[in-house]
Motif scaffolding. Structure first.
Motif, PDB file in Angstrom:
ATOM      1  N   PRO A 121     -16.751 -25.391 -27.170  1.00 43.19           N
ATOM      2  CA  PRO A 121     -16.356 -25.097 -28.541  1.00 43.19           C
ATOM      3  C   PRO A 121     -16.931 -23.763 -28.999  1.00 43.19           C
ATOM      4  O   PRO A 121     -17.934 -23.298 -28.472  1.00 43.19           O
ATOM      5  CB  PRO A 121     -16.966 -26.263 -29.342  1.00 43.19           C
ATOM      6  CG  PRO A 121     -18.115 -26.721 -28.504  1.00 43.19           C
ATOM      7  CD  PRO A 121     -17.685 -26.531 -27.082  1.00 43.19           C
ATOM      8  N   ARG A 122     -16.291 -23.167 -29.970  1.00 40.21           N
ATOM      9  CA  ARG A 122     -16.744 -21.887 -30.490  1.00 40.21           C
ATOM     10  C   ARG A 122     -17.168 -22.044 -31.947  1.00 40.21           C
ATOM     11  O   ARG A 122     -16.320 -22.020 -32.852  1.00 40.21           O
ATOM     12  CB  ARG A 122     -15.644 -20.832 -30.365  1.00 40.21           C
ATOM     13  CG  ARG A 122     -15.253 -20.539 -28.931  1.00 40.21           C
ATOM     14  CD  ARG A 122     -14.224 -19.426 -28.851  1.00 40.21           C
ATOM     15  NE  ARG A 122     -13.838 -19.162 -27.470  1.00 40.21           N
ATOM     16  CZ  ARG A 122     -12.941 -18.251 -27.111  1.00 40.21           C
ATOM     17  NH1 ARG A 122     -12.335 -17.519 -28.042  1.00 40.21           N
ATOM     18  NH2 ARG A 122     -12.637 -18.075 -25.844  1.00 40.21           N
ATOM     19  N   PRO A 123     -18.434 -22.224 -32.178  1.00 38.54           N
ATOM     20  CA  PRO A 123     -18.903 -22.367 -33.560  1.00 38.54           C
ATOM     21  C   PRO A 123     -18.848 -21.046 -34.300  1.00 38.54           C
ATOM     22  O   PRO A 123     -18.827 -19.967 -33.693  1.00 38.54           O
ATOM     23  CB  PRO A 123     -20.342 -22.843 -33.381  1.00 38.54           C
ATOM     24  CG  PRO A 123     -20.758 -22.275 -32.059  1.00 38.54           C
ATOM     25  CD  PRO A 123     -19.527 -22.313 -31.203  1.00 38.54           C
ATOM     26  N   LEU A 124     -18.848 -21.099 -35.616  1.00 42.82           N
ATOM     27  CA  LEU A 124     -18.927 -19.907 -36.437  1.00 42.82           C
ATOM     28  C   LEU A 124     -20.380 -19.477 -36.573  1.00 42.82           C
ATOM     29  O   LEU A 124     -21.292 -20.308 -36.474  1.00 42.82           O
ATOM     30  CB  LEU A 124     -18.351 -20.162 -37.832  1.00 42.82           C
ATOM     31  CG  LEU A 124     -16.834 -20.179 -38.006  1.00 42.82           C
ATOM     32  CD1 LEU A 124     -16.194 -21.374 -37.318  1.00 42.82           C
ATOM     33  CD2 LEU A 124     -16.492 -20.183 -39.488  1.00 42.82           C
ATOM     34  N   ALA A 125     -20.594 -18.205 -36.821  1.00 44.74           N
ATOM     35  CA  ALA A 125     -21.925 -17.744 -37.190  1.00 44.74           C
ATOM     36  C   ALA A 125     -22.277 -18.343 -38.549  1.00 44.74           C
ATOM     37  O   ALA A 125     -21.385 -18.719 -39.328  1.00 44.74           O
ATOM     38  CB  ALA A 125     -21.955 -16.224 -37.251  1.00 44.74           C
ATOM     39  N   GLU A 126     -23.567 -18.445 -38.837  1.00 41.33           N
ATOM     40  CA  GLU A 126     -23.991 -19.080 -40.089  1.00 41.33           C
ATOM     41  C   GLU A 126     -23.386 -18.380 -41.305  1.00 41.33           C
ATOM     42  O   GLU A 126     -22.903 -19.035 -42.236  1.00 41.33           O
ATOM     43  CB  GLU A 126     -25.519 -19.102 -40.177  1.00 41.33           C
ATOM     44  CG  GLU A 126     -26.146 -20.048 -39.153  1.00 41.33           C
ATOM     45  CD  GLU A 126     -27.648 -20.174 -39.333  1.00 41.33           C
ATOM     46  OE1 GLU A 126     -28.108 -20.143 -40.495  1.00 41.33           O
ATOM     47  OE2 GLU A 126     -28.351 -20.293 -38.323  1.00 41.33           O
ATOM     48  N   LEU A 243     -10.911 -13.360 -43.997  1.00 49.14           N
ATOM     49  CA  LEU A 243     -12.254 -12.984 -43.555  1.00 49.14           C
ATOM     50  C   LEU A 243     -12.252 -12.222 -42.236  1.00 49.14           C
ATOM     51  O   LEU A 243     -13.310 -11.731 -41.801  1.00 49.14           O
ATOM     52  CB  LEU A 243     -13.117 -14.247 -43.402  1.00 49.14           C
ATOM     53  CG  LEU A 243     -13.461 -14.989 -44.693  1.00 49.14           C
ATOM     54  CD1 LEU A 243     -14.041 -16.362 -44.374  1.00 49.14           C
ATOM     55  CD2 LEU A 243     -14.449 -14.179 -45.532  1.00 49.14           C
ATOM     56  N   GLY A 244     -11.094 -12.160 -41.569  1.00 47.45           N
ATOM     57  CA  GLY A 244     -11.036 -11.500 -40.271  1.00 47.45           C
ATOM     58  C   GLY A 244     -11.678 -12.304 -39.166  1.00 47.45           C
ATOM     59  O   GLY A 244     -12.166 -11.744 -38.177  1.00 47.45           O
ATOM     60  N   LEU A 245     -11.653 -13.632 -39.292  1.00 45.98           N
ATOM     61  CA  LEU A 245     -12.241 -14.508 -38.277  1.00 45.98           C
ATOM     62  C   LEU A 245     -11.175 -14.894 -37.249  1.00 45.98           C
ATOM     63  O   LEU A 245      -9.978 -14.874 -37.541  1.00 45.98           O
ATOM     64  CB  LEU A 245     -12.819 -15.767 -38.937  1.00 45.98           C
ATOM     65  CG  LEU A 245     -13.998 -15.535 -39.878  1.00 45.98           C
ATOM     66  CD1 LEU A 245     -14.408 -16.847 -40.546  1.00 45.98           C
ATOM     67  CD2 LEU A 245     -15.170 -14.929 -39.137  1.00 45.98           C
ATOM     68  N   PRO A 246     -11.593 -15.294 -36.034  1.00 43.90           N
ATOM     69  CA  PRO A 246     -10.628 -15.642 -34.988  1.00 43.90           C
ATOM     70  C   PRO A 246      -9.926 -16.967 -35.258  1.00 43.90           C
ATOM     71  O   PRO A 246     -10.336 -17.748 -36.128  1.00 43.90           O
ATOM     72  CB  PRO A 246     -11.501 -15.725 -33.729  1.00 43.90           C
ATOM     73  CG  PRO A 246     -12.861 -16.083 -34.243  1.00 43.90           C
ATOM     74  CD  PRO A 246     -12.988 -15.375 -35.552  1.00 43.90           C
ATOM     75  N   ALA A 247      -8.879 -17.223 -34.466  1.00 43.46           N
ATOM     76  CA  ALA A 247      -8.097 -18.454 -34.623  1.00 43.46           C
ATOM     77  C   ALA A 247      -8.906 -19.703 -34.307  1.00 43.46           C
ATOM     78  O   ALA A 247      -8.483 -20.820 -34.631  1.00 43.46           O
ATOM     79  CB  ALA A 247      -6.855 -18.395 -33.733  1.00 43.46           C
ATOM     80  N   THR A 248     -10.059 -19.540 -33.668  1.00 38.85           N
ATOM     81  CA  THR A 248     -10.908 -20.697 -33.342  1.00 38.85           C
ATOM     82  C   THR A 248     -11.672 -21.218 -34.567  1.00 38.85           C
ATOM     83  O   THR A 248     -12.340 -22.246 -34.466  1.00 38.85           O
ATOM     84  CB  THR A 248     -11.917 -20.323 -32.242  1.00 38.85           C
ATOM     85  OG1 THR A 248     -12.621 -19.134 -32.632  1.00 38.85           O
ATOM     86  CG2 THR A 248     -11.207 -20.078 -30.920  1.00 38.85           C
TER      87      THR A 248
END
Length: 306
Positions: A121-126, A243-248
């Protein structure tokens, strides 16, 4: 063309599924997958061996027959990961059958699963997780819907809930207590602490919600019915694009992030396993992307030395 599964094999399959359902509390979706996997296997064996197999023959099949089935599955495009799941179901059924009938199922049970690369899994940064929680509230012009979406995402990250668990909360759960009793997969229950921020987010939603929350589920859709998980996925999609975050960066990624950030802060792996409701520690290890060095660190710090 495969022949019909023998009545004895079909009856045994039903009895195994009943055993899993009643005694082991296996979830309905898992039982559905097991039914498809083992039924397909039994149908293949009926055709491969020229007739409906008796129970003794099914439990004592040689390696060659298992390899033929696995080759057939790969030939029709089944991925290694899915085939490994099917083989696990077949072994479970065969092991149960062999024990019940007093047979030796060594050949079937010792068959190796196909190798596959487990997706971590790919968690988000805090900072990104916190930004996601605030940004989902900006995706709706209706205050109550904005508050609802923020409350759900806060529960995913703040409590490590699955989306189905969050959306399944009853209206009677509001106001949220300091500790929630969650019924997860396989009807297994666990206790989950609720952060003040999560309680406050849910309380704000409940105050703004235009529908009666004295019964039914807590989180409602625009017309008052149960909230569809797809709506949370969509609002998070819009938020991650902003936010420019990835699809994950999905609802499930918030649960991954909960576990990963707890572990990074020094949380005990076993405690995190309990909070997530995992039956196996290896599942927790995958969720949190823990490497062997981190596991050894936890072991060295936690093991009771003589």
């Amino acid at each position: 063309m495969s022949l019909a599964i023998s009545p004895a094999a079909r009856a045994a399959l039903e009895q195994w599924l009943d055993h899993l359902r009643v005694l082991d509390g296996v979830a309905a979706n898992t039982l559905k997958a097991y039914t498809a996997d083992v039924s397909g296997y039994l149908a293949f064996m009926a055709g491969h061996r020229g007739g409906g197999e008796g129970l003794a023959a099914l439990a004592t099949l040689p390696h060659a027959d298992l390899r033929a089935w696995m080759a057939h599955e790969r030939g029709r495009g089944v991925a290694a990961r899915s085939l490994a799941r099917s083989l696990s179901a077949v072994k479970g059924f065969t092991g149960w059958l062999a024990e019940r009938e007093g047979l030796d199922a060594t050949a079937v049970l010792s068959t190796r699963s196909p190798k596959f690369r487990r997706k971590l899994p790919r968690p988000l940064a805090e900072d990104d997780a916190r930004a996601m929680i605030s940004t989902v509230a900006d995706q709706s012009t209706e205050d109550w819907i904005a508050a609802r979406d923020q409350a759900v995402v806060t529960l995913l990250y703040g409590c490590g809930l699955r989306i189905s668990e969050a959306l399944g909360l009853p209206a009677a759960a509001q106001p949220l207590p300091e500790v929630l009793r969650i019924t997860g997969k396989g009807d297994k229950q666990r206790l989950v602490p609720v952060l003040p921020a999560a309680r406050a987010a849910v309380a704000r939603y409940a105050a703004l919600c235009p529908f009666d929350l004295t019964s039914g589920v807590l989180f409602r859709g625009a017309r008052g019915g149960p909230l569809n998980p797809r709506q949370i996925a969509l609002v998070m999609e819009r938020a991650r694009n902003a936010l420019g975050l990835p699809a994950t960066a999905t609802p499930h990624a918030m649960r991954h992030s909960f576990a990963t950030h707890l572990l990074n802060a020094g949380g005990d792996l076993r405690a995190i396993q309990e909070l997530l409701g995992h039956a196996s520690l290896s599942t927790t290890q995958a969720y949190t992307a823990v490497d062997s060095a981190r596991l050894m660190e936890v072991y060295a710090r936690s093991h009771p030395r003589a």
